[in-house]
Design a protein around this motif. Sequence first.
Motif, PDB file in Angstrom:
ATOM      1  N   GLY A   1      26.633  38.706  36.555  1.00 20.97           N
ATOM      2  CA  GLY A   1      27.575  38.605  37.662  1.00 20.97           C
ATOM      3  C   GLY A   1      27.505  37.271  38.372  1.00 20.97           C
ATOM      4  O   GLY A   1      26.514  36.543  38.279  1.00 20.97           O
ATOM      5  N   TRP A   2      28.589  36.965  39.061  1.00 20.59           N
ATOM      6  CA  TRP A   2      28.653  35.811  39.956  1.00 20.59           C
ATOM      7  C   TRP A   2      28.780  36.338  41.385  1.00 20.59           C
ATOM      8  O   TRP A   2      29.579  37.251  41.651  1.00 20.59           O
ATOM      9  CB  TRP A   2      29.848  34.927  39.637  1.00 20.59           C
ATOM     10  N   PHE A   3      28.025  35.743  42.258  1.00 19.49           N
ATOM     11  CA  PHE A   3      28.057  36.065  43.675  1.00 19.49           C
ATOM     12  C   PHE A   3      28.165  34.761  44.453  1.00 19.49           C
ATOM     13  O   PHE A   3      27.937  33.683  43.911  1.00 19.49           O
ATOM     14  CB  PHE A   3      26.771  36.803  44.081  1.00 19.49           C
ATOM     15  N   ARG A   4      28.529  34.855  45.714  1.00 19.89           N
ATOM     16  CA  ARG A   4      28.603  33.658  46.541  1.00 19.89           C
ATOM     17  C   ARG A   4      28.142  33.962  47.951  1.00 19.89           C
ATOM     18  O   ARG A   4      28.222  35.103  48.412  1.00 19.89           O
ATOM     19  CB  ARG A   4      30.019  33.085  46.561  1.00 19.89           C
ATOM     20  N   GLN A   5      27.671  32.911  48.603  1.00 22.25           N
ATOM     21  CA  GLN A   5      27.215  33.045  49.983  1.00 22.25           C
ATOM     22  C   GLN A   5      27.707  31.857  50.787  1.00 22.25           C
ATOM     23  O   GLN A   5      27.309  30.709  50.526  1.00 22.25           O
ATOM     24  CB  GLN A   5      25.686  33.134  50.047  1.00 22.25           C
TER      25      GLN A   5
ATOM     26  N   GLU B   1      27.973  37.821  48.665  1.00 25.01           N
ATOM     27  CA  GLU B   1      28.988  38.784  48.287  1.00 25.01           C
ATOM     28  C   GLU B   1      29.313  38.698  46.806  1.00 25.01           C
ATOM     29  O   GLU B   1      29.207  37.640  46.180  1.00 25.01           O
ATOM     30  CB  GLU B   1      30.271  38.570  49.101  1.00 25.01           C
ATOM     31  N   PHE B   2      29.742  39.822  46.292  1.00 29.90           N
ATOM     32  CA  PHE B   2      30.127  39.932  44.893  1.00 29.90           C
ATOM     33  C   PHE B   2      31.400  39.148  44.629  1.00 29.90           C
ATOM     34  O   PHE B   2      32.341  39.192  45.430  1.00 29.90           O
ATOM     35  CB  PHE B   2      30.332  41.406  44.546  1.00 29.90           C
ATOM     36  N   VAL B   3      31.442  38.448  43.488  1.00 25.95           N
ATOM     37  CA  VAL B   3      32.639  37.717  43.078  1.00 25.95           C
ATOM     38  C   VAL B   3      33.206  38.307  41.787  1.00 25.95           C
ATOM     39  O   VAL B   3      34.370  38.671  41.722  1.00 25.95           O
ATOM     40  CB  VAL B   3      32.335  36.215  42.879  1.00 25.95           C
TER      41      VAL B   3
ATOM     42  N   ASP C   1      34.934  42.848  36.055  1.00 24.14           N
ATOM     43  CA  ASP C   1      35.260  43.382  37.372  1.00 24.14           C
ATOM     44  C   ASP C   1      35.311  42.214  38.349  1.00 24.14           C
ATOM     45  O   ASP C   1      34.506  41.277  38.233  1.00 24.14           O
ATOM     46  CB  ASP C   1      34.196  44.405  37.804  1.00 24.14           C
ATOM     47  N   TYR C   2      36.247  42.261  39.300  1.00 23.76           N
ATOM     48  CA  TYR C   2      36.433  41.157  40.229  1.00 23.76           C
ATOM     49  C   TYR C   2      36.566  41.649  41.659  1.00 23.76           C
ATOM     50  O   TYR C   2      37.080  42.739  41.917  1.00 23.76           O
ATOM     51  CB  TYR C   2      37.700  40.362  39.883  1.00 23.76           C
ATOM     52  N   ALA C   3      36.137  40.810  42.580  1.00 29.57           N
ATOM     53  CA  ALA C   3      36.431  41.066  43.981  1.00 29.57           C
ATOM     54  C   ALA C   3      37.928  40.876  44.193  1.00 29.57           C
ATOM     55  O   ALA C   3      38.559  40.033  43.539  1.00 29.57           O
ATOM     56  CB  ALA C   3      35.653  40.099  44.867  1.00 29.57           C
ATOM     57  N   ASP C   4      38.500  41.641  45.087  1.00 28.63           N
ATOM     58  CA  ASP C   4      39.937  41.543  45.339  1.00 28.63           C
ATOM     59  C   ASP C   4      40.341  40.127  45.749  1.00 28.63           C
ATOM     60  O   ASP C   4      41.437  39.664  45.424  1.00 28.63           O
ATOM     61  CB  ASP C   4      40.352  42.532  46.429  1.00 28.63           C
ATOM     62  N   SER C   5      39.460  39.434  46.448  1.00 31.18           N
ATOM     63  CA  SER C   5      39.778  38.110  46.975  1.00 31.18           C
ATOM     64  C   SER C   5      39.938  37.047  45.894  1.00 31.18           C
ATOM     65  O   SER C   5      40.527  35.988  46.145  1.00 31.18           O
ATOM     66  CB  SER C   5      38.705  37.672  47.973  1.00 31.18           C
ATOM     67  N   VAL C   6      39.433  37.315  44.687  1.00 25.10           N
ATOM     68  CA  VAL C   6      39.505  36.303  43.618  1.00 25.10           C
ATOM     69  C   VAL C   6      40.310  36.781  42.417  1.00 25.10           C
ATOM     70  O   VAL C   6      40.543  36.006  41.484  1.00 25.10           O
ATOM     71  CB  VAL C   6      38.100  35.869  43.152  1.00 25.10           C
ATOM     72  N   LYS C   7      40.726  38.031  42.443  1.00 26.14           N
ATOM     73  CA  LYS C   7      41.445  38.597  41.306  1.00 26.14           C
ATOM     74  C   LYS C   7      42.714  37.800  41.037  1.00 26.14           C
ATOM     75  O   LYS C   7      43.475  37.476  41.945  1.00 26.14           O
ATOM     76  CB  LYS C   7      41.776  40.066  41.608  1.00 26.14           C
ATOM     77  N   GLY C   8      42.915  37.442  39.776  1.00 28.36           N
ATOM     78  CA  GLY C   8      44.082  36.662  39.396  1.00 28.36           C
ATOM     79  C   GLY C   8      43.873  35.161  39.474  1.00 28.36           C
ATOM     80  O   GLY C   8      44.695  34.385  38.977  1.00 28.36           O
TER      81      GLY C   8
ATOM     82  N   VAL D   1      27.971  28.710  48.355  1.00 33.00           N
ATOM     83  CA  VAL D   1      27.022  28.508  47.258  1.00 33.00           C
ATOM     84  C   VAL D   1      27.209  29.676  46.286  1.00 33.00           C
ATOM     85  O   VAL D   1      27.193  30.836  46.706  1.00 33.00           O
ATOM     86  CB  VAL D   1      25.573  28.451  47.757  1.00 33.00           C
ATOM     87  N   TYR D   2      27.410  29.350  45.031  1.00 35.17           N
ATOM     88  CA  TYR D   2      27.660  30.358  44.002  1.00 35.17           C
ATOM     89  C   TYR D   2      26.392  30.581  43.183  1.00 35.17           C
ATOM     90  O   TYR D   2      25.744  29.616  42.735  1.00 35.17           O
ATOM     91  CB  TYR D   2      28.810  29.922  43.105  1.00 35.17           C
ATOM     92  N   TYR D   3      26.079  31.853  42.987  1.00 34.14           N
ATOM     93  CA  TYR D   3      24.883  32.257  42.249  1.00 34.14           C
ATOM     94  C   TYR D   3      25.265  33.146  41.072  1.00 34.14           C
ATOM     95  O   TYR D   3      26.186  33.963  41.179  1.00 34.14           O
ATOM     96  CB  TYR D   3      23.940  33.054  43.140  1.00 34.14           C
TER      97      TYR D   3
END
Length: 126
Positions: free
Chosen positions: A35-39, A46-48, A59-66, A93-95
Amino acid sequence: QVQLVESGGGSVQAGGSLRLSCAASGRTFSSHAMGWFRQATGKEREFVAAIAWSGGNTDYADSVKGRFTISRDNGKNLLYLQMNSLKPEDTAVYYCGQDKYWFGSTGLKSHDFGSWGQGTQVTVSS
């Protein structure tokens, strides 16, 4: 234990694109969902996005879907995040992280991820 190293971050203007990479050591990469997460500053991590161990489900967070696409290359132990149409609110920062369970493939958003890398900074200016 897997070790993860993120790269590919940088500074872009809104509407731009970046491709993040996550290199994994060890032999467990291909057996776990990733998974990718960001802070963002002052906020919780939060989950990305996440991808099944086989790459067959995402699976995607709604904020990045598309806008974002997660992918993996199990032969090279690499995880990717293609980010298009970037917005200032994507600044963080992306993890990358590994699912603590083996062969995860569904309900990825709720899985327990860990073994975080050091992160890579993404800055989007308006």
